[in-house]
Design an enzyme around this catalytic site. Sequence first.
Site, PDB file in Angstrom:
ATOM      1  N   GLU A 117      55.278  68.101  35.645  1.00 55.28           N
ATOM      2  CA  GLU A 117      54.436  67.450  34.623  1.00 55.28           C
ATOM      3  C   GLU A 117      54.072  66.052  35.090  1.00 55.28           C
ATOM      4  O   GLU A 117      54.675  65.520  36.000  1.00 55.28           O
ATOM      5  CB  GLU A 117      55.240  67.274  33.318  1.00 55.28           C
ATOM      6  CG  GLU A 117      55.599  68.545  32.641  1.00 55.28           C
ATOM      7  CD  GLU A 117      56.580  68.323  31.496  1.00 55.28           C
ATOM      8  OE1 GLU A 117      56.753  67.181  31.035  1.00 55.28           O
ATOM      9  OE2 GLU A 117      57.185  69.312  31.074  1.00 55.28           O
ATOM     10  N   LYS A 128      54.110  62.058  34.705  1.00 52.50           N
ATOM     11  CA  LYS A 128      55.007  61.075  34.077  1.00 52.50           C
ATOM     12  C   LYS A 128      54.117  60.001  33.450  1.00 52.50           C
ATOM     13  O   LYS A 128      53.594  59.129  34.133  1.00 52.50           O
ATOM     14  CB  LYS A 128      55.962  60.465  35.093  1.00 52.50           C
ATOM     15  CG  LYS A 128      56.994  59.561  34.450  1.00 52.50           C
ATOM     16  CD  LYS A 128      58.033  59.108  35.439  1.00 52.50           C
ATOM     17  CE  LYS A 128      59.167  58.354  34.741  1.00 52.50           C
ATOM     18  NZ  LYS A 128      58.738  57.285  33.865  1.00 52.50           N
ATOM     19  N   ASP A 166      52.721  56.874  31.559  1.00 54.38           N
ATOM     20  CA  ASP A 166      53.202  55.496  31.588  1.00 54.38           C
ATOM     21  C   ASP A 166      52.920  54.828  30.245  1.00 54.38           C
ATOM     22  O   ASP A 166      51.911  54.153  30.062  1.00 54.38           O
ATOM     23  CB  ASP A 166      52.488  54.750  32.729  1.00 54.38           C
ATOM     24  CG  ASP A 166      53.221  53.479  33.103  1.00 54.38           C
ATOM     25  OD1 ASP A 166      54.311  53.234  32.554  1.00 54.38           O
ATOM     26  OD2 ASP A 166      52.691  52.728  33.942  1.00 54.38           O
ATOM     27  N   TYR A 212      58.493  67.358  25.309  1.00 55.64           N
ATOM     28  CA  TYR A 212      59.797  67.964  25.071  1.00 55.64           C
ATOM     29  C   TYR A 212      59.958  68.317  23.598  1.00 55.64           C
ATOM     30  O   TYR A 212      59.339  67.688  22.741  1.00 55.64           O
ATOM     31  CB  TYR A 212      60.875  66.960  25.478  1.00 55.64           C
ATOM     32  CG  TYR A 212      62.203  67.577  25.804  1.00 55.64           C
ATOM     33  CD1 TYR A 212      62.295  68.582  26.755  1.00 55.64           C
ATOM     34  CD2 TYR A 212      63.371  67.155  25.163  1.00 55.64           C
ATOM     35  CE1 TYR A 212      63.520  69.152  27.054  1.00 55.64           C
ATOM     36  CE2 TYR A 212      64.606  67.712  25.463  1.00 55.64           C
ATOM     37  CZ  TYR A 212      64.662  68.710  26.413  1.00 55.64           C
ATOM     38  OH  TYR A 212      65.861  69.280  26.719  1.00 55.64           O
ATOM     39  N   LYS A 242      58.627  58.853  41.354  1.00 59.28           N
ATOM     40  CA  LYS A 242      57.710  57.744  41.067  1.00 59.28           C
ATOM     41  C   LYS A 242      56.791  57.535  42.262  1.00 59.28           C
ATOM     42  O   LYS A 242      57.255  57.514  43.409  1.00 59.28           O
ATOM     43  CB  LYS A 242      58.495  56.460  40.809  1.00 59.28           C
ATOM     44  CG  LYS A 242      59.467  56.582  39.643  1.00 59.28           C
ATOM     45  CD  LYS A 242      58.885  56.035  38.390  1.00 59.28           C
ATOM     46  CE  LYS A 242      59.354  54.647  38.239  1.00 59.28           C
ATOM     47  NZ  LYS A 242      59.284  53.996  37.043  1.00 59.28           N
ATOM     48  N   CYS A 251      44.525  16.931  41.968  1.00 62.94           N
ATOM     49  CA  CYS A 251      43.822  17.971  41.219  1.00 62.94           C
ATOM     50  C   CYS A 251      42.449  18.230  41.853  1.00 62.94           C
ATOM     51  O   CYS A 251      41.665  17.288  42.018  1.00 62.94           O
ATOM     52  CB  CYS A 251      43.655  17.529  39.770  1.00 62.94           C
ATOM     53  SG  CYS A 251      42.648  18.678  38.823  1.00 62.94           S
ATOM     54  N   CYS A 269      39.683  16.982  39.170  1.00 63.71           N
ATOM     55  CA  CYS A 269      39.490  15.609  38.693  1.00 63.71           C
ATOM     56  C   CYS A 269      40.118  14.570  39.617  1.00 63.71           C
ATOM     57  O   CYS A 269      39.999  13.368  39.362  1.00 63.71           O
ATOM     58  CB  CYS A 269      40.022  15.468  37.269  1.00 63.71           C
ATOM     59  SG  CYS A 269      41.807  15.535  37.173  1.00 63.71           S
ATOM     60  N   CYS A 276      48.370  19.056  36.710  1.00 65.29           N
ATOM     61  CA  CYS A 276      47.521  17.871  36.671  1.00 65.29           C
ATOM     62  C   CYS A 276      47.794  17.167  35.342  1.00 65.29           C
ATOM     63  O   CYS A 276      47.595  17.753  34.285  1.00 65.29           O
ATOM     64  CB  CYS A 276      46.055  18.289  36.763  1.00 65.29           C
ATOM     65  SG  CYS A 276      44.932  16.973  36.267  1.00 65.29           S
ATOM     66  N   CYS A 333      40.360  16.314  32.219  1.00 64.96           N
ATOM     67  CA  CYS A 333      40.222  17.310  33.284  1.00 64.96           C
ATOM     68  C   CYS A 333      39.589  18.558  32.642  1.00 64.96           C
ATOM     69  O   CYS A 333      40.113  19.102  31.665  1.00 64.96           O
ATOM     70  CB  CYS A 333      41.600  17.604  33.857  1.00 64.96           C
ATOM     71  SG  CYS A 333      41.589  18.786  35.188  1.00 64.96           S
TER      72      CYS A 333
END
Length: 678
Positions: free
Chosen positions: A111, A113, A115, A223, A309, A403, A406, A421, A427
Amino acid sequence: MNDIQQEIARLSEEINRHNYYYYMLDDPKISDYDFDQLLQRLIDLERQYPEYVQPDSPTQRVGGTITKQFESAAHIYPMLSLGNTYSEGDLTEFDTRVHDLLNGSVEYVCELKYDGVAISLIYEHGILTRAVTRGDGSRGDVVTANVKTIGSVPLSLAGDYPDLLEARGEIIMPYDSFNALNAEREEIGEQPFANPRNAASGSLKLQNSAEVAKRGLSFKLYYALGENLPEDNHYARLRKLHEWGFRFPDVMEKVDGLPGVLGFIRTWNEQRKQLPYPIDGIVIKVNDFAQQQQVGATAKSPRWAIAYKFKAERVSTPLLSVDFQVGRTGIITPVANLKPVSLAGTVVKRATLNNRDFIADMDIREGDFLFVEKGGEIIPKIVGVDMEKRAPEANPVRFVDVCPLCGTTLVQNEGEAGVFCPNELHCAPQIRGRLEHFISRKAMNIDSLGEGKIEVLYAQGLVRNAADLYDLTFDKLFGLEKVIEDENGKSKTLSFKEKTTQNILNGIEQSKNVPFERVLYALGVRFVGEVTAKKLARRFKNIDAIASATQEELVEVEDVGERVAESVIQYFNNTENLEMVMRLRTAGLQMEAGEESQAASDKLAGMNIIVSGVFSVPRDELKRLIEQNGGKNVSSISKNTTYVLAGDKMGPEKRKKAESLGIPIISEEEFFRMIGNL
Ligand code: IVH
């Protein structure tokens, strides 16, 4: 049965039949519109004659139940997990173990799996009575009302079902629903979900089941449990469950021995890319129940089943350069520009390098080949450096000192990984970030503005801080346009037409009723979250008292420590902040706690309510109560409306629209009951 009961039964039967065609057989027989008409007739009848509402009525799909706190319940049978394997070698060992414990040949069932989130569904006398999450395996959360909104979960069974049945499966969010949900969240400035699993899990825990109904969740059966259930093997039993009303798994195959298992895995490792929902592997089960018993289980997981997996796909590609992005809070995120490479079905060009420590720990150098992996199928991850391809003289990647936007020198606090920053006020991304926080749902809740629109307003120089929003006028907004590019370079034009403009102005105007504690939260004082803002508002009552409070006075407030107190003082010591707060006050924002801040609740948190008609109390009073209990007043009906609070003489147009969108209409009395005033 009287005529009404007969009509309710007939409609329910018809709707259930169409649900079955749609969800179980993928073969709808009528249009969505015709289906909605049937459902609406039933909703109307049930509202008129609540005494005839059946516990398995298909109207429950629409939701509307509010769960304040999810109770926990013990599982009848423990919910085990599965052993995981990642290689064909491990599977060979599994197969050998199974054969050692059994005589003769073994038939396996393979089957997908899924997620998502595991769920246990209890059917008593054919009616779904309880849905419980896995929890710790022996107890989980009861999420029945929310699960009932999921179309592929049968609310009642048909045929020769047993008195008690437990069906187990996974609640998943298909990619389409996931993408739509995240797009909507980004639009309103909320954090998108990292993957469909988190989105499914978050959705199951929403308090308002009407919201869950809109999330597009789906149930995948894997199941069944119960006393003396028919059939002697897993495959046939799921077939039986299909007869009773469940959807049979889209993909499920009986295979012979290990070679069959390996063949199935190879096929689905490829074909999963075409599936409309996420899977993270394959589950292999011994088909025959007698053999399952013989093989047995450990305390944690059955020995007769195993999960294979899928390996995350991995490639190595050269690092071309590193960009340094400035986030809303000033945090600098280094992002790798990679030589485009194909990985798990998409082309990867960029991937985050997280922070300065990440680059140092991995010792990433200029021109390195980096290993990129895609596990959860959504976001690619850098997992290492391909040392064999490193140039001998390669220089380490240098992290910026200032930064990039700025020019301010960057700061790193002790014990924190992030470099940021500190130029909060000037900024650009930080200014935008603060504005986005200001308009966000839990703050001023101006949902007619979103990230995209804030960006336009910022780019046009119309707003630099929250107070500027209250100077906006129709003429300033109307006709604004901006071309926005998304990650993939696709562009769309955002333009402010008449309706958009008016909506924005209405939203801003309405925010003037938002209670003081939320205004305080909206200011975005560092470390002052929703709860702290509430406590400060209750203790000090108004903004002036908070602005002039001393360190000692502030720390007297429950949950306010030195760090928070310092941050509050610093905020109000800044003249630019003070000036903005003054302007907000002049604009008419609530800067004082009303009586309501004492009585306020979050009973209506996250709900959009429209008030329409004539009531026994003034309409404004109802609106105030909605805000006071954490809800939001809206003026026009959309799919995002939670309730219509209807009085006498409610407009027929509104009623029609609410009904066609399936939005519950509540009376004044029901409303007062909801907020606990009755
Ligand atoms: S059978 C006793 N089948 O994977 C065996 N589980 O750790 C019960 N899952 O918690 C599990 N797809 O939520 C089974 N086709 C499938 C599945 C599946 C996903 C989940 C399930 C379980 C976890 C296993």
